[in-house]
Each structure stands twice: as structure tokens, then as C-alpha cells.
Design an enzyme around this catalytic site. Structure first.
Site: not given
Ligand code: AMP
Length: 208
Positions: A13, A88, A127, A154, A165
């Protein structure tokens, strides 16, 4: 163009959003990036979010919904936006719909970047991200391919957290596929191909 990018963590994404930003100059609203910035800055939000993020769990809806609503209120989003990593959960999608109908800026599309979970485990554990510009690379990049900055892994890209996740995605986020299909906004794109090939389909889907 008001777009939601859907897909499991690591589906690509962020990469597709970067292409769209470069070509159409739209604001990229990545809740993951916003939360990582808050953690780095040590803000109250960052302190609240960190333990959830480290465990691969979702940050509570009320926290994240408020953050996104505030961001959508900023004037740069008047031309459109790319939401990446939000919504989400169904509660987030419903709150987003309510806010966008209040703003009279309905979504144009929900693009699902579809990738097999086992492919994702391999992708995410290899990654790397740039400390300087946030560019996404891989373990093979000694430095950032874009700006030469230092690359890092990360905290949540280790295998145990990645698998959690993906479980969280299957349980809480994948129901949104049906949600947006029901709204006739869903377009599914095979994300297990070269990112530029995926992007060509993204543009076709958007009539762009
Ligand atoms: P991402 O970079 O989108 O994979 O997000 C990293 C982490 O941030 C996720 O594993 C969640 O812990 C938190 N996070 C990001 N976006 C959301 C969301 N829309 N709702 C809840 N937690 C989020």
C-alpha cells in the site's frame, strides 16, 4: 481523488501510495507513519500507541479515528487524499463515512492490494525503511536507494509480530473488503507482481 488503500500489512500500500503521490500530488495519509512519528517525538499519542504497535495489535479506535478526522480537516486534503492503513476496523470505516459525508467529499474507490499471507511474511521480514525519508527498501539495500540515508528494520517487522499482524488483519480488517464491496467502491488488484505493473492496474481502476 478520494481513495482508501486496503490490504494486509506489507501488501505494498505504501509503495502504491508513493507512486500516486508522485504523479497526482495528493496528500498521503498513512496512520502507521503518523503513529511512528508520534512515537519518535515521544508525544502522549506516541506513548499510548507504542505498546500496541510493538505487539502488532491495533491502536484503539477512538484514538485513531480522532487523529484521522483531524487530519482530514486540514486544507491540503481539499484536492483529495490517499488513506493508507485506515480504516482497519468496521467502526473506523463507519466513522470515516460519517465524516466524509459531513465534509461532502465521498470516497471514489477502495483499492484492495491483494497478496498471499505467506508471501507477505517473507516480504516484511526482509523489509527495511530509510531513517531519513521513510522510503521502503529491502535487506539488500546497504543505504537508502532514494536519499542515501541509513536503513533500519521496523520493530514490528520481526516474524512473530508479522504473523500476529496478519492474524489481526484477517480478523479485524478483512471484513472491510465486503463492506466496501457492498458500497460498490471495491476494486481488487493482484499485488503479487512488480510494483510498477501493480501501479498500472491501480491507474486503470481509477481511470487516471
Ligand atoms: P502500518 O504501518 O500501517 O503497518 O501500521 C503499523 C501499526 O500502527 C499497526 O500494526 C497498528 O499497531 C498501528 N495502526 C496503524 N494504523 C492503524 C489503524 N487504522 N487502526 C489501529 N491501529 C493502527
Amino acid at each position: 481523488m478520494n481513495i482508501v488503500l486496503l490490504g494486509a500489512p506489507g501488501a505494498g500500500k505504501g509503495t502504491q501510495a508513493a507512486f500516486l503521490v508522485e504523479e497526482f500530488d495528493l496528500p498521503h495519509i498513512s496512520t502507521g507513519d503518523m503513529l511512528r512519528a508520534a512515537v519518535k517525538a515521544g508525544t502522549e499519542l506516541g506513548k499510548k500507541a507504542k505498546s500496541f504497535m510493538d505487539a502488532g495489535e491495533l491502536v484503539p479506535d477512538d484514538v485513531i479515528i480522532g487523529l484521522v478526522i483531524e487530519r482530514l480537516g486540514q486544507p491540503d486534503t481539499n484536492v483529495g487524499f490517499i488513506l493508507d492503513g485506515f480504516p482497519r476496523t468496521t467502526a473506523q470505516a463507519v466513522a470515516l463515512d460519517a465524516e466524509l459525508s459531513k465534509l461532502e467529499r465521498p470516497l471514489d474507490a477502495a483499492l484492495l492490494i491483494d497478496v498471499d499471507p505467506e508471501v507477505i511474511v517473507g516480504r516484511l521480514t526482509s523489509r527495511r525503511m530509510c531513517k531519513e525519508c521513510g522510503c521502503i527498501g529491502s535487506v539488500a539495500d546497504a543505504s537508502c536507494p532514494k536519499c542515501g540515508g541509513e536503513m533500519y528494520q521496523r520493530d514490528d517487522d520481526n516474524e512473530t509480530t508479522v504473523r500476529n499482524r496478519l492474524d489481526v488483519y484477517a480478523k479485524s480488517t478483512s471484513p472491510l473488503i465486503d463492506y466496501y464491496r457492498g458500497c460498490e467502491l471495491l476494486v481488487s488488484i493482484d499485488g503479487d507482481r512488480d510494483p510498477k505493473v501493480v501501479y498500472a492496474d491501480v491507474k486503470t481502476a481509477l481511470n487516471a
